[in-house]
Scaffold this active site. Structure first.
Site, short mmCIF file in Angstrom:
data_model
loop_
_atom_site.label_atom_id
_atom_site.label_comp_id
_atom_site.label_asym_id
_atom_site.label_seq_id
_atom_site.Cartn_x
_atom_site.Cartn_y
_atom_site.Cartn_z
N THR A 172 -39.20 -22.88 31.89
CA THR A 172 -38.08 -23.35 31.24
C THR A 172 -38.61 -24.67 30.55
O THR A 172 -39.59 -25.23 30.97
CB THR A 172 -36.92 -24.11 31.96
OG1 THR A 172 -37.18 -24.99 32.81
CG2 THR A 172 -36.12 -22.83 32.93
N GLU A 204 -34.03 -17.95 32.18
CA GLU A 204 -33.38 -17.53 33.31
C GLU A 204 -32.75 -16.22 33.23
O GLU A 204 -32.43 -15.33 34.25
CB GLU A 204 -32.49 -18.60 34.19
CG GLU A 204 -33.16 -19.87 34.52
CD GLU A 204 -33.06 -20.94 33.44
OE1 GLU A 204 -33.06 -20.65 32.34
OE2 GLU A 204 -33.02 -22.07 33.97
N LYS A 226 -17.03 -36.15 25.56
CA LYS A 226 -15.77 -36.25 26.37
C LYS A 226 -15.16 -37.57 25.66
O LYS A 226 -15.70 -38.77 26.00
CB LYS A 226 -16.03 -36.56 27.71
CG LYS A 226 -16.43 -35.36 28.50
CD LYS A 226 -16.86 -35.49 29.89
CE LYS A 226 -17.88 -34.56 30.33
NZ LYS A 226 -19.39 -34.74 30.20
N TRP A 247 -12.54 -32.80 25.54
CA TRP A 247 -13.79 -32.40 25.30
C TRP A 247 -13.80 -31.85 23.56
O TRP A 247 -12.85 -31.24 23.01
CB TRP A 247 -14.30 -31.02 25.74
CG TRP A 247 -14.28 -31.29 27.52
CD1 TRP A 247 -14.38 -32.68 27.92
CD2 TRP A 247 -15.08 -30.48 28.30
NE1 TRP A 247 -14.69 -32.32 29.30
CE2 TRP A 247 -15.28 -31.04 29.37
CE3 TRP A 247 -15.44 -29.23 28.09
CZ2 TRP A 247 -15.79 -30.69 30.72
CZ3 TRP A 247 -16.08 -28.71 29.14
CH2 TRP A 247 -16.21 -29.31 30.64
#
Ligand code: AMP
Length: 541
Positions: free
Chosen positions: A184, A328, A435, A440
Site C-alpha cells: 500500500t 487490499e 468534522k 460531517w
C-alpha cells in the site's frame, strides 16, 4: 468422487489461453529505449516460459519474491507471467515512492532478484546500498543498450533470455499459493504488503472482465495507463490475456501528447487511469482540437471522478465510468454501470447515477458500518465506514501478525453510503472527513463543486482546526491557465450549491497540486501547506 474436474486456477493459464486462442493478437509497447515494440500473445507466452527458465538459472525458488521497478512494457508483462507461472512471486515496487520507503519494501519482501528499467538505474544504484540481501540486479535491456555502472554488477535481461530454452510446460500447484505482492502507498506508517494468490487473481479478473464490470472483450484494444507497478494495473495485464484483447503499453511516456498519439496510432478502444491523467488528457484535446477516433470508453478509479470530468469526456465522445477499489481489494470492488431501468432516464439523470462509484462485483460483499457492530441502511444517505469481504480481499498483511479484519470484514477506511440499488458512494476517507460542529462535511462534495467552476482546473479540500467548530473546510484551487477567478467569486459559487455551514472558510490558490506516487492528491502535504500559510479559522457564528 470427482463429479466435475478439478483444475487449480493458475495465472499461467491466462497466458497459455491467450497464446493458443488469440495467438496472433498483438501486444504493443512504447519502449524505454525509444520506438515501438510489437509482438503477439504467442510470442509473449513463449518468452514468459523462457523467463521461467531464467529464474531457475538465477536459483529463484518456489515462493521467492522477485522485485520489479518497471514501466508498463512487454518485458514487465513477461515477468508478471514468468514469475507467478513458475511459482515465484512478482513483487511490483512503486519507483515513485521515497527511497527510504522503496528500501523498506524491498527488504521487507526479501526480494532476491530485482528487474529494473534503465530509467531507474540511478535509483537502483542508491537502493542497492540499502538492500544487501538482493543478490541480482537485472537491467531490462538488450546488450547494446546496457548501461555502465561503476557501482553494481548488472545482469542483462536479453542476455539471460538467449542463454536458456523455455520451460516446456508450466507447473501446476496449489491455487492458493502466493502469486504477486503489492505494498500500500500508506501516507502514515510503513507500507503494508498485500499478497495476492493465483486463485484470488483469477477470480478477480473473471469478475472484473464481465459486462457490468469493465466489459472487456477480444474486440477491445486496451491501454492501461494505470501503472503495472501499482495493484497489478487494476488486473488489466491478466484480463487482456484472459479475453484476448490487444494490449497497448505506454512505457515511460505518460504525458498527454504521447498517450494521445499512442491511443490514435494503435486504435485503442478502452483505457484506464486515475482522474489526474484524464484531466490532463481532456485539457490537451480541448487545447489542440484533437479528436478521439477509436477510444470509446475509459474507466476512472483510484480517486473520485469530478462530474465535470465525465462531462468533458462525454463531449469528447467517450463514455467515462468509475470503479472503486484499493490495494487490499486486488483492486476492483465496484464498477459504475447502469441498470436496465436507467435507460429511460434523461441523460442528466443517468449521469448522476454514474457520479456514484457503482455496484459490487459478484464475489465482493459490502456494508456500511454504523459502529459497534451495527450496519447502516442502504438508503443512499446514511454514511459510515465501508466494510468489504470477498474472494479477492486481503486476509492478512504480508509478514504482519495482526489480521486486517474486524469480524470477517475488512474496514476500508473509506466513508460511504449505499443506496437501495446497491450503488456505493464514497464521500471521504475517514482521515479526511471534516468534522464541523458535530456534523460531517464531505471534502469530496466541496471539491466537486469547485471543479465544476469553469475557471478551475483542480481542487482539493482539507480541514482547518477551529476553536469553536472543531474543524472547518478550506479549499485549495489550481486555476485553469487563462482563469483569474478570485477567492470571493469561488466562495459565492458555493451559495445555493451546498448547505451554508459547509461552505469553505477560505480558498487558497496554488500553481500545481501535490500528487503522490499513485497519482492521487496528497492531502497531508496540503495540510502542511495550510499550516505554513498561516491561514486562521474565521470566526463563523
Ligand atoms: P490504493 O490502495 O492506493 O489503490 O488506494 C485506495 C483508495 O483510493 C480507496 O480506499 C479510496 O479511498 C480511493 N479510491 C479508489 N477508487 C476510488 C473511486 N472510484 N472513488 C473515490 N475514491 C476511490
Amino acid at each position: 468422487m470427482n463429479h466435475m474436474m478439478y483444475m487449480p486456477l493458475m495465472i499461467s493459464d491466462a497466458i497459455v489461453h491467450a497464446g493458443r486462442h488469440h495467438g496472433r493478437t498483438e501486444i504493443v509497447t512504447r519502449c524505454v529505449e525509444g520506438g515501438l515494440h510489437r509482438y503477439t500473445y504467442r510470442e509473449c507466452e513463449r518468452r514468459s516460459r523462457q523467463l521461467a527458465s531464467v529464474l531457475g538459472k538465477l536459483d529463484v525458488k518456489f515462493g521467492d519474491r522477485v522485485g520489479t521497478l518497471a514501466w508498463n512494457t512487454y518485458r514487465h508483462l513477461e515477468i508478471y507471467f514468468g514469475t507467478s507461472g513458475s511459482g515465484a512471486v512478482c513483487h511490483t515496487v512503486n519507483p515513485r515512492l521515497h527511497l527510504d520507503q522503496i528500501a523498506y519494501i524491498v527488504n521487507h519482501a526479501n526480494d532476491r532478484v530485482v528487474f529494473f528499467d534503465l530509467t531507474f538505474l540511478p535509483l537502483v544504484e542508491q537502493l542497492a546500498q540499502h538492500c544487501p540481501r538482493v543478490e541480482k540486479w537485472v537491467a531490462l535491456a538488450e546488450r547494446a543498450a546496457m548501461p555502465d555502472s561503476s557501482k553494481l554488477d548488472l545482469l542483462c535481461y536479453e542476455d539471460l533470455m538467449v542463454s536458456v530454452s523455455p520451460i516446456s510446460t508450466w507447473p501446476t500447484f496449489d491455487e492458493c499459493s502466493p502469486s504477486a505482492l503489492c505494498y500500500t502507498s500508506g501516507s502514515t506508517g510503513n507500507p503494508k504488503g498485500v499478497m495476492y494468490t493465483h486463485r484470488s487473481t483469477l477470480l478477480h479478473c473473471y469478475a472484473a472482465a464481465m459486462p457490468d464490470s469493465l466489459n472487456c472483450s477480444a474486440k477491445d484494444v486496451i491501454m492501461p495507463v494505470v501503472p503495472m507497478f501499482h495493484v497489478n494495473a487494476w488486473g488489466f495485464p491478466y484480463i487482456a490475456a484472459m479475453v484476448g484483447a490487444k494490449l497497448v503499453l505506454p512505457g515511460p511516456n505518460n504525458d498527454s501528447e504521447s498517450l494521445y498519439a499512442l491511443l490514435e496510432e494503435e486504435r485503442v478502444t478502452f483505457a484506464a487511469g486515475v482522474p489526474t491523467v484524464w484531466i490532463d488528457m481532456l485539457r490537451y484535446v480541448e487545447d489542440t482540437g484533437a479528436k478521439f477516433s477509436t477510444l470509446s470508453r475509459i474507466v476512472i478509479g483510484g480517486a473520485t471522478t469530478p462530474p465535470v470530468l465525465r462531462e468533458s469526456c462525454r463531449i469528447a465522445g467517450i463514455h467515462a465510468f468509475p470503479a472503486w477499489g484499493m490495494t487490499e481489494t486486488s483492486p476492483v470492488g465496484t464498477c459504475g454501470t447502469l441498470l436496465a431501468r436507467h435507460e429511460d432516464l434523461l441523460e442528466d439523470a443517468r449521469e448522476r447515477v454514474l457520479d456514484k462509484q457503482g455496484r459490487a462485483l459478484f464475489g465482493i460483499d459490502m456494508k456500511i458500518s454504523a459502529g459497534k457492530g451495527t450496519e447502516q441502511p442502504w438508503d443512499g444517505e446514511s454514511c459510515g465506514e465501508l466494510m468489504v469481504r470477498g474472494h479477492w480481499v486481503v486476509g492478512e498483511y504480508f509478514g504482519q501478525a495482526d489480521t486486517a479484519h474486524e469480524s470477517g470484514w475488512f474496514p476500508t477506511g473509506d466513508v460511504a453510503t449505499i443506496d437501495a440499488d446497491g450503488y456505493l458512494q464514497i464521500t471521504d476517507r475517514l482521515k479526511d472527513v471534516i468534522k464541523s460542529g458535530g456534523e460531517w462535511i464531505s471534502s469530496i462534495d466541496i471539491e466537486n463543486i469547485a471543479a465544476s467552476h469553469p475557471g478551475v482546473s483542480m481542487a482539493a479540500c482539507v480541514s482547518l482546526p477551529h476553536p469553536k467548530w472543531g474543524e472547518r473546510p478550506v479549499v485549495f484551487v489550481v486555476r485553469r491557465p487563462e482563469s483569474k477567478v478570485s477567492r470571493d467569486e469561488m466562495l459565492s459559487f458555493y451559495s445555493g450549491r451546498i448547505a451554508k455551514w459547509s461552505i469553505p472558510d477560505d480558498v487558497i490558490f496554488i500553481d500545481a497540486m501535490p500528487i503522490n506516487a499513485t497519482g492521487k492528491i496528497q492531502k497531508m502535504r496540503l495540510r502542511e501547506m495550510l499550516a505554513e500559510s498561516g491561514v486562521k479559522a474565521a470566526c463563523v457564528d
